[in-house]
Design a protein around this motif. Structure first.
Motif, PDB file in Angstrom:
ATOM      1  N   PRO A 100      28.665  -2.946 103.091  1.00  0.00           N
ATOM      2  CA  PRO A 100      28.020  -4.140 102.552  1.00  0.00           C
ATOM      3  C   PRO A 100      27.512  -3.880 101.141  1.00  0.00           C
ATOM      4  N   GLY A 101      27.426  -4.929 100.346  1.00  0.00           N
ATOM      5  CA  GLY A 101      26.877  -4.787  99.001  1.00  0.00           C
ATOM      6  C   GLY A 101      25.449  -4.277  99.065  1.00  0.00           C
ATOM      7  N   GLY A 102      25.093  -3.423  98.128  1.00  0.00           N
ATOM      8  CA  GLY A 102      23.733  -2.914  98.064  1.00  0.00           C
ATOM      9  C   GLY A 102      23.467  -1.700  98.924  1.00  0.00           C
ATOM     10  N   VAL A 103      24.494  -1.189  99.606  1.00  0.00           N
ATOM     11  CA  VAL A 103      24.334   0.007 100.442  1.00  0.00           C
ATOM     12  C   VAL A 103      25.376   1.028 100.010  1.00  0.00           C
ATOM     13  N   GLU A 104      24.929   2.232  99.725  1.00  0.00           N
ATOM     14  CA  GLU A 104      25.837   3.316  99.352  1.00  0.00           C
ATOM     15  C   GLU A 104      25.848   4.357 100.469  1.00  0.00           C
ATOM     16  N   ALA A 105      27.042   4.768 100.893  1.00  0.00           N
ATOM     17  CA  ALA A 105      27.177   5.856 101.860  1.00  0.00           C
ATOM     18  C   ALA A 105      27.431   7.131 101.069  1.00  0.00           C
ATOM     19  N   LEU A 106      26.558   8.096 101.213  1.00  0.00           N
ATOM     20  CA  LEU A 106      26.672   9.342 100.459  1.00  0.00           C
ATOM     21  C   LEU A 106      27.075  10.465 101.403  1.00  0.00           C
ATOM     22  N   ILE A 119      19.847   2.724  99.729  1.00  0.00           N
ATOM     23  CA  ILE A 119      19.705   1.295  99.453  1.00  0.00           C
ATOM     24  C   ILE A 119      18.863   1.190  98.183  1.00  0.00           C
ATOM     25  N   PRO A 120      19.517   1.177  97.012  1.00  0.00           N
ATOM     26  CA  PRO A 120      18.793   1.241  95.733  1.00  0.00           C
ATOM     27  C   PRO A 120      17.741   0.150  95.551  1.00  0.00           C
ATOM     28  N   GLU A 121      18.043  -1.072  95.947  1.00  0.00           N
ATOM     29  CA  GLU A 121      17.095  -2.176  95.751  1.00  0.00           C
ATOM     30  C   GLU A 121      15.739  -1.879  96.396  1.00  0.00           C
ATOM     31  N   HIS A 122      15.755  -1.127  97.473  1.00  0.00           N
ATOM     32  CA  HIS A 122      14.524  -0.811  98.196  1.00  0.00           C
ATOM     33  C   HIS A 122      14.114   0.654  98.056  1.00  0.00           C
ATOM     34  N   GLU A 159      17.551  13.826  93.486  1.00  0.00           N
ATOM     35  CA  GLU A 159      17.463  13.332  92.110  1.00  0.00           C
ATOM     36  C   GLU A 159      17.482  11.806  92.055  1.00  0.00           C
ATOM     37  N   LEU A 160      17.851  11.163  93.153  1.00  0.00           N
ATOM     38  CA  LEU A 160      17.868   9.701  93.202  1.00  0.00           C
ATOM     39  C   LEU A 160      16.431   9.165  93.262  1.00  0.00           C
ATOM     40  N   PRO A 161      16.223   7.924  92.829  1.00  0.00           N
ATOM     41  CA  PRO A 161      14.876   7.339  92.892  1.00  0.00           C
ATOM     42  C   PRO A 161      14.536   6.875  94.313  1.00  0.00           C
ATOM     43  N   ILE A 162      14.223   7.833  95.171  1.00  0.00           N
ATOM     44  CA  ILE A 162      13.969   7.549  96.588  1.00  0.00           C
ATOM     45  C   ILE A 162      12.469   7.500  96.829  1.00  0.00           C
ATOM     46  N   GLU A 163      12.015   6.382  97.328  1.00  0.00           N
ATOM     47  CA  GLU A 163      10.610   6.243  97.715  1.00  0.00           C
ATOM     48  C   GLU A 163      10.454   6.480  99.220  1.00  0.00           C
ATOM     49  N   ARG A 164      11.273   5.792 100.032  1.00  0.00           N
ATOM     50  CA  ARG A 164      11.197   5.893 101.494  1.00  0.00           C
ATOM     51  C   ARG A 164      12.372   6.705 102.037  1.00  0.00           C
TER      52      ARG A 164
END
Length: 191
Positions: A100-106, A119-122, A159-164
């Motif tokens: 789905p848009g807005g979700v990246e599988a790493l 989920i970058p938006e969140h 290194e990603l902007p991860i809050e949660r």
């Protein structure tokens, strides 16, 4: 714009004495068009309602197939699973290779059986068993992974902007996610 939430459901394989809580999180990401669920179980009260929207299930790993069949049978959910995961107990349940848009599988080097979802938006990372934790501290769970490759992959992830950080077993990390991942890496390398 999407809305991110989660609920907790009892894990049917949990037994007293386990080193993880009986209830595990199910992540719900809702957009105008669809409801995305990660590693799902139905809510204990049966209250799941997609309000006529398409339902999409994303799996971090095969062991987290969990209640996926319920969502496929009841809501016609599509299923995305890690492309390199082996499925020894059931056939690969994937019905789509499109996220789905807005979700990246790493994918994580050294751990082909699972992915993490960003989920970058969140500013949220949803992890399979590679990260767990208690008391607000994360723990790196290497299991059958290659630590020589996995630990640097997790360092790049931090290194990603991860809050949660939503982990499958243990206390959810609701702030300073990247720093908590770095601390877990330091703990795993020191001891």
């Amino acid at each position: 714009m999407s809305e991110l939430s989660w609920w907790f459901s009892p894990h049917p394989d949990w037994e007293p004495g386990e080193d993880w809580p009986e209830e595990v999180p199910v992540v719900r990401l809702e957009t105008d068009d669809e409801v995305v669920l990660i590693d799902p179980f139905l809510p204990p009260d049966g209250s799941f309602d997609p309000h006529g929207k398409a339902v999409r299930v994303l799996l971090t790993q095969g062991a987290h197939y969990r209640g996926t069949a319920d969502f496929v049978e009841r809501f016609g959910a599509s299923v995305w699973a890690p492309p390199r995961a082996a499925w020894p107990k059931i056939p690969n349940p994937s019905t789509t290779d499109e996220l789905p848009g807005g979700v990246e599988a790493l994918e994580l080097d050294g751990e082909p059986q699972q992915v993490v979802f960003f989920i970058p938006e969140h500013a949220t990372l949803v992890s399979g068993d590679v990260l767990s934790g208690v008391g607000g501290r994360l723990h790196v769970f290497v299991d059958e992974a290659d630590p020589e490759r996995l630990l640097p992959a997790l360092a790049r992830l931090a290194e990603l902007p991860i809050e949660r950080v939503i982990i499958p077993h243990g206390d959810l990390i609701l702030s300073d996610g990247s720093a908590r991942i770095r601390a877990a890496l330091a703990d795993s390398q020191s001891g």
